[in-house]
Design an enzyme around this catalytic site. Structure first.
Site, PDB file in Angstrom:
ATOM      1  N   ASP B  73      18.816  32.515  42.811  1.00  0.00           N
ATOM      2  CA  ASP B  73      17.955  31.505  42.208  1.00  0.00           C
ATOM      3  C   ASP B  73      18.830  30.698  41.245  1.00  0.00           C
ATOM      4  OD1 ASP B  73      16.289  30.123  40.451  1.00  0.00           O
ATOM      5  OD2 ASP B  73      14.705  31.622  40.568  1.00  0.00           O
ATOM      6  N   THR B 144      13.672  11.533  46.029  1.00  0.00           N
ATOM      7  CA  THR B 144      12.536  11.082  46.813  1.00  0.00           C
ATOM      8  C   THR B 144      12.209   9.629  46.512  1.00  0.00           C
ATOM      9  OG1 THR B 144      10.095  11.218  46.890  1.00  0.00           O
ATOM     10  CG2 THR B 144      11.168  12.369  45.099  1.00  0.00           C
ATOM     11  N   SER B 179       3.698  11.947  40.238  1.00  0.00           N
ATOM     12  CA  SER B 179       3.286  13.326  39.964  1.00  0.00           C
ATOM     13  C   SER B 179       4.345  13.988  39.102  1.00  0.00           C
ATOM     14  CB  SER B 179       3.131  14.132  41.259  1.00  0.00           C
ATOM     15  OG  SER B 179       4.409  14.509  41.749  1.00  0.00           O
ATOM     16  N   TYR B 181       5.920  16.617  39.873  1.00  0.00           N
ATOM     17  CA  TYR B 181       7.027  16.910  40.797  1.00  0.00           C
ATOM     18  C   TYR B 181       7.961  15.712  40.910  1.00  0.00           C
ATOM     19  CZ  TYR B 181       9.236  16.243  45.325  1.00  0.00           C
ATOM     20  OH  TYR B 181      10.127  15.900  46.303  1.00  0.00           O
ATOM     21  N   HIS B 182       7.399  14.542  41.199  1.00  0.00           N
ATOM     22  CA  HIS B 182       8.260  13.363  41.327  1.00  0.00           C
ATOM     23  C   HIS B 182       9.016  13.103  40.032  1.00  0.00           C
ATOM     24  CE1 HIS B 182       5.330  12.505  44.673  1.00  0.00           C
ATOM     25  NE2 HIS B 182       6.451  12.213  45.280  1.00  0.00           N
ATOM     26  N   LYS B 185      12.271  14.967  39.683  1.00  0.00           N
ATOM     27  CA  LYS B 185      13.398  14.342  40.402  1.00  0.00           C
ATOM     28  C   LYS B 185      13.948  13.151  39.614  1.00  0.00           C
ATOM     29  CE  LYS B 185      12.971  16.393  44.677  1.00  0.00           C
ATOM     30  NZ  LYS B 185      14.021  16.970  45.529  1.00  0.00           N
ATOM     31  N   ARG B 242      -0.314  16.990  58.965  1.00  0.00           N
ATOM     32  CA  ARG B 242      -1.760  17.234  58.862  1.00  0.00           C
ATOM     33  C   ARG B 242      -2.485  16.585  60.036  1.00  0.00           C
ATOM     34  NH1 ARG B 242      -2.789  14.882  54.119  1.00  0.00           N
ATOM     35  NH2 ARG B 242      -3.917  12.994  54.689  1.00  0.00           N
TER      36      ARG B 242
END
Lengths: 380, 380
Positions: B73, B144, B179, B181-182, B185, B242
């Protein structure tokens, strides 16, 4: 107003707590004591010993409204932070609870990680706690002018109107910070802007210049017990404090590199005024507002000359441990706080003299070997 | 070339490892298995069971150069990462080792903190390890397109030339991510740019669009054993996956909101090509280079129509759990990778059909209840 001060035991947090208590606000201090740990890890200490938070609380009782105090590391103990916020229901949070030193963040991998972990996660925990328990609370966050770096264009207050290929957009002002500490504040700003945009939080991000001075009206009420920490060392010290110590010992004032580095500066009394102005004129629901918080722009050479003139010291240029431009364009806008009524205390010879005298009176506490920079930005 | 793939057990990491091994590179995989933990925490799983990293390594031995694998990790175990880098002395590191889901990052405070902690600290540990033991190693970092958000101006590749008050500057392209998450980055990009500017690191930041597909030439060598994970759920799944599942079950394709959201997309085979092009044309000493990595731009409605045409499905608009513009300008530049020789695989009806057939063949593994979004961006 019900106000929570995170990092209320620190250099700026403690004077802010007294200042607002004296103006009849209900002030609660939260501090995790991390700064005292980081000082020990970096083997430095402030000029005089720092009273405990409890000693401070008691000493203040005869001067102003009583302060509530909690020991809580907001990056580690989100539950306790959440409980405090649920209980206090603050109308404003003033957030100073961050690792504040660029050299500390460049000292080692562990110190870099600790800086970004503490600052970014502490701020995220605050955002989640407020979202849950006090969504209309106004966050006043201490950022730094160092987030911007020294771009070749005028520095606006947080946002920039861009025209590109005949289209326009208002964007977050692009950042080019000079250390892993400054980067942690850039990350905070991005996270907070998201919190405003998506959750409707209310944030004022104060991009503050370099603060100097130790005296505020409240400290002068009992300087022996109410003083705040004075750092002059290469890690937590700032440039004017270092010059004051060097002047008090009649040794050369050390300027890193050519000394053309240009920065915004302000008196600690103006920090208190600015925070109060933000408090009394809050950001609205969903607003991420940025104020550039300083009163004057100097080069390091300007400052050295000012101190040398007052004290008859000499100036010595030493190798710059940092990676930064030493001659550059610098024109940061700072109109928002004056528009709200900021009445600045410009740097005077008298202020310089008082700083040097303060050091002289405490010269037994000075460790001269902590002044020369040992932490290099570049790999050897 | 000696290549380290961080996150080499993941959806993109595993196909990348096989692809580069087959092209005769010396590939070492490092993975902390965190993705498998996060899947369990979010109560979702990929369409088919995922072989262990060791099963994968053994299965690959008969097809290409042997892979080295380490369980580590990188956010938690900087010492082991440092040892691996000292031992392998990689010429390039491909860094996929991040929490990759926007909904996961918005699921809870703990998941948000875990996302930013894992991603930001893992990347910082990598920067320090390379600075110490392999300073000339080229970092290929997966970013991203979501870092940019949907600004009203053209999206350039990482940097923007700004003219402001008759002066000019080249600045990092301003970000408005959607978000936490974004945001992680975005923080990585800022930290990495600093590492290039101050330490002379060499970085290619690949701002990737939405990837679709499961088939690569290497997987087709033994699909039963060499496949990569296929996520269609509301947390780790992407939109085309999806739709493929919904089409395979003949239920309506669910579009979030009006469906005018516009994004860059690419076939997984083009991810491999892009990474290889970055590898063979490395960033130079001190360069922070950004490529926008996608081949086509679609609205979500475009994609739904494409799948509906091939499969005779219907389309249903559902409440958008995210906070995002649903009708907006979107014009991202993506010329750097084509200039290096990218030969794209555009989305074809055949690709859609193959995806739907793949799901159909594994329909026993589908958990339809994991498809509807449950994580809301806005506070209820």
């Amino acid at each position: 107003m019900k106000i929570l001060i995170l990092g209320g035991d620190g250099y700026l947090g403690w004077p802010t707590a007294m200042y607002l208590s004296r103006r009849d606000h209900d002030v609660t201090i939260v501090d995790g004591m991390n700064k005292r740990l980081w000082e020990a890890q970096a083997s430095v200490r402030p000029l005089t010993h720092t009273p405990t938070m409890e000693e401070r609380r008691i000493a203040w009782m005869k001067h102003g409204k009583p302060l509530m105090t909690y020991t809580c590391d907001i990056a580690d103990n989100d539950r306790k932070l959440q409980e405090i916020i649920s209980m206090v229901k603050p109308e404003a949070v003033i957030h100073y609870a961050e690792q504040p030193s660029a050299p500390f963040s460049m000292m080692s991998r562990a110190a870099a990680i600790e800086t970004q972990r503490n600052n970014v996660i502490g701020t995220l925990n605050l955002m989640f706690a407020l979202r849950h328990s006090a969504p209309e609370c106004h966050i006043i966050k201490l950022g730094t002018m160092g987030e911007y770096g020294t771009p070749n264009i005028d520095i606006e207050e947080g946002w920039l109107d861009v025209e590109h290929n005949e289209r326009t957009a208002r964007v977050l002002y692009p950042k080019s910070p000079g250390s892993l500490y400054h980067l942690s504040k850039v990350h905070d700003s991005h996270n907070l802007e998201f919190g405003c945009r998506v959750w409707g939080l209310r944030v004022t991000d104060l991009n503050q210049g370099v603060v100097y001075g130790t005296g505020t009206d409240e400290i002068w009420m009992n300087p022996g017990k109410l003083f705040t920490s004075f750092h002059y060392d290469a890690i937590f010290g700032t440039v004017l404090n270092r010059f004051a110590v060097q002047a008090a010992f009649d040794i050369p004032l050390t300027v890193y590199g050519s000394g053309g580095q240009t920065r915004g500066f302000l008196d600690i009394r103006d920090t208190l005024q600015c925070v109060e102005l933000a408090l009394l004129n809050p950001a609205v629901h969903g607003e991420f507002r940025v104020f550039n918080q300083f009163t004057e722009v100097f080069t390091i050479n300007d400052l050295a000359r000012r101190v040398a003139n007052v004290t008859d010291c000499t100036v010595a240029h030493v190798a710059n441990p940092r990676v930064e431009e030493e001659e550059h364009y610098y024109n940061p806008v700072h109109t928002a706080l004056p528009a709200l009524g900021l009445d600045p205390h410009p740097l005077t010879d008298d202020t310089i003299e008082r700083m040097v005298n303060y050091v002289h009176g405490n010269r037994g506490g000075v460790n001269l070997s902590s002044i020369d920079p040992t932490i290099q930005w570049r790999q050897e």
